[in-house]
Design a protein around this motif. Sequence first.
Motif, mmCIF file in Angstrom:
data_model
loop_
_atom_site.group_PDB
_atom_site.id
_atom_site.type_symbol
_atom_site.label_atom_id
_atom_site.label_comp_id
_atom_site.label_asym_id
_atom_site.label_seq_id
_atom_site.Cartn_x
_atom_site.Cartn_y
_atom_site.Cartn_z
ATOM 1 N N UNK A 55 44.576 5.129 -20.341
ATOM 2 C CA UNK A 55 43.625 4.325 -20.282
ATOM 3 C C UNK A 55 43.307 4.383 -21.972
ATOM 4 N N UNK A 56 43.679 4.949 -22.787
ATOM 5 C CA UNK A 56 43.313 5.880 -24.089
ATOM 6 C C UNK A 56 44.490 4.949 -25.016
ATOM 7 N N UNK A 57 45.938 5.213 -23.620
ATOM 8 C CA UNK A 57 47.125 4.105 -24.198
ATOM 9 C C UNK A 57 47.003 2.671 -24.976
ATOM 10 N N UNK A 58 46.564 1.637 -24.022
ATOM 11 C CA UNK A 58 46.242 0.257 -23.865
ATOM 12 C C UNK A 58 44.378 0.172 -23.850
ATOM 13 N N UNK A 59 43.301 1.053 -23.777
ATOM 14 C CA UNK A 59 42.158 0.723 -24.476
ATOM 15 C C UNK A 59 41.221 0.991 -25.074
ATOM 16 N N UNK A 60 41.757 2.353 -25.381
ATOM 17 C CA UNK A 60 40.559 2.754 -27.115
ATOM 18 C C UNK A 60 41.292 3.332 -27.715
ATOM 19 N N UNK A 61 42.969 2.958 -27.575
ATOM 20 C CA UNK A 61 43.813 2.536 -29.206
ATOM 21 C C UNK A 61 43.634 1.628 -30.042
ATOM 22 N N UNK A 62 42.835 0.572 -28.659
ATOM 23 C CA UNK A 62 42.780 -1.184 -28.953
ATOM 24 C C UNK A 62 41.962 -1.752 -29.071
ATOM 25 N N UNK A 63 40.796 -1.013 -29.439
ATOM 26 C CA UNK A 63 39.233 -1.046 -30.290
ATOM 27 C C UNK A 63 39.917 -1.341 -31.511
ATOM 28 N N UNK A 64 39.719 -0.975 -32.163
ATOM 29 C CA UNK A 64 40.007 -1.746 -34.164
ATOM 30 C C UNK A 64 40.351 -2.701 -33.756
ATOM 31 N N UNK A 65 41.228 -3.352 -33.232
ATOM 32 C CA UNK A 65 41.890 -4.652 -33.290
ATOM 33 C C UNK A 65 40.656 -5.452 -32.774
ATOM 34 N N UNK A 66 40.394 -4.995 -31.526
ATOM 35 C CA UNK A 66 39.504 -6.217 -30.767
ATOM 36 C C UNK A 66 37.664 -5.990 -31.239
ATOM 37 N N UNK A 67 37.597 -5.156 -32.144
ATOM 38 C CA UNK A 67 35.975 -5.480 -33.046
ATOM 39 C C UNK A 67 36.628 -5.994 -34.175
ATOM 40 N N UNK A 68 38.047 -5.938 -34.589
ATOM 41 C CA UNK A 68 38.008 -6.568 -36.027
ATOM 42 C C UNK A 68 38.305 -8.173 -35.883
ATOM 43 N N UNK A 167 33.862 -7.148 -23.244
ATOM 44 C CA UNK A 167 33.008 -7.336 -22.871
ATOM 45 C C UNK A 167 32.451 -6.710 -24.522
ATOM 46 N N UNK A 168 33.593 -5.970 -24.937
ATOM 47 C CA UNK A 168 33.314 -5.357 -26.401
ATOM 48 C C UNK A 168 33.395 -6.756 -27.261
ATOM 49 N N UNK A 169 34.415 -7.545 -27.064
ATOM 50 C CA UNK A 169 35.065 -8.411 -27.931
ATOM 51 C C UNK A 169 33.572 -9.658 -27.904
ATOM 52 N N UNK A 170 33.060 -9.947 -26.918
ATOM 53 C CA UNK A 170 32.176 -10.974 -26.516
ATOM 54 C C UNK A 170 30.844 -10.214 -27.288
ATOM 55 N N UNK A 171 30.583 -9.424 -26.826
ATOM 56 C CA UNK A 171 29.146 -8.480 -27.541
ATOM 57 C C UNK A 171 29.491 -8.898 -29.381
ATOM 58 N N UNK A 172 30.591 -8.231 -30.087
ATOM 59 C CA UNK A 172 30.873 -7.579 -31.146
ATOM 60 C C UNK A 172 30.480 -9.264 -31.471
#
Lengths: 264, 245
Positions: A55-68, A167-172
Amino acid sequence: MIDAPASPALRPFEALGRWTIFLVESLGQFGGFLGQALGALLTPPFKLWPLLGRINYIGFRSLLIIILTGGFTGMVLGLQIFFTLSRFGSEAFLGPAVALSLIRELGPVLAALMVTGRAGSALTAELGIMRITEQIDALTVMALSPMRYLVAPSILAGLITFPMMTALFDVVGIFGGYLVGVELLGLSEGTYFGEMQTFVDMADIMTGFWKSVSFGIIVTWVCTYKGFHVAHGAEGVARATTQAVVLSSVLILVWDYFLGTILP
Amino acid sequence: MIKVEGLRKSFRGQQVLRGVDLEVPTGSITVIIGRSGGGKSVFLKHLIGLLRPDSGRLEVAGVDLSRLSGRALDEVRKRYGVVFQGGALFDSMTCRENVAFPLREKLRLPAPEIDKRVDMALERVGLAGIGAKYPEEVSGGMRKRVAMARALVTEPEIVFFDEPTTGLDPVLVNAIHRLIRELHRASRFTAVIVSHEIPEIFEIADRVGMLHEGRIVEIGPPEVIQNSKNPIVQQFIRGEPDPQA
């Protein structure tokens, strides 16, 4: 026994037959791989730490690219849709147009493509290197299932993290559309969000949700399968990584179309 | 006791094993020698259950391995320790975590017992104190030792070594061979070693089998193999060029 060579007239049929057998075998192996992974997921002992790691590898570490990417996608949508709607005097519908585009379509698809590029490729490369350095064999001869330790946690992590990242992608993205539409182009805040609440309903959100869940399975399934079956050293790892990213991306777009026709 | 009868294996029409017959007595060190590409590693993969033979029998303690799969095969594997050619250490774990892994996941021992056994295992291979390092931070020789510690920490009945000294300098080769001998004396496991370290490997072997073109062409105590009249064995031991090559 050595097969007699086919006569020249029969060679195309022979090639077709060989290709068909290869295709059926590959699809069977591909489906069987998911079956084994699901079997490992549903039978104890359950492995919590490998799951959290994935979850950390696939999700958490992808947060920055998703937000951007989410932010800029929303901003581009805000800009383009505003100018299109302004031709018809319908700027008030900017909020729902941005939200519906993101929630139903762009959020799940772009988030999945981004995670494929960042985490999917790394997943294939990691498993591929474990394969060629005999680390997967080492697990097997310890009587420990590589499916349970390496593949099943990745697929479950995909299932969990893809909807969250979507969901994060949508909100941002919606916030990006707000920045351009409201702060830059002067639409009122109440119109942007108010119309959104009127036009976006639960069915739209569920469409995005089911898409993201299925993309989570597709990406982790393809990427772990390709990594797990790597052969021929470093070149094989490179080839498998490319194939995993290309196949995942194509399947995301094809499956998106099919789901788009089925879901309300 | 490991008993292999008529083991055959082909890959895409190319025969790699053409009827291997071999008996490995319990508690012995049996070394399989042979030229590179002669099928040694493929044969070893059959012994540890990573490959299935096309035909033939592969018996470990009376159980035919070639007919087993899934949990039944895992039950046999629980008696195994395997030292892979490159070590096959998990590179995301420290050396200590690597050695602890089978104890934690395979035997599910409590943490204090795991710590005690890992300390002992690392000490036995002369690596007390390097446990916190990752495999990439230690030398090739150390990696092999850590791999041995990991293979032996569960006290297996049978240990397989796949070319345990490949890529090491002559001093380290002898050191690893001595270590295998010492560990064997202490634990009395059955060892199968695939190697082409000639003549050093003869010093630790109880029996040596020469695998050539998919068959065991000669097997016996080291002195018998060294004095063999078989031209293939002699050519390999003396390192003479292959007239057919």
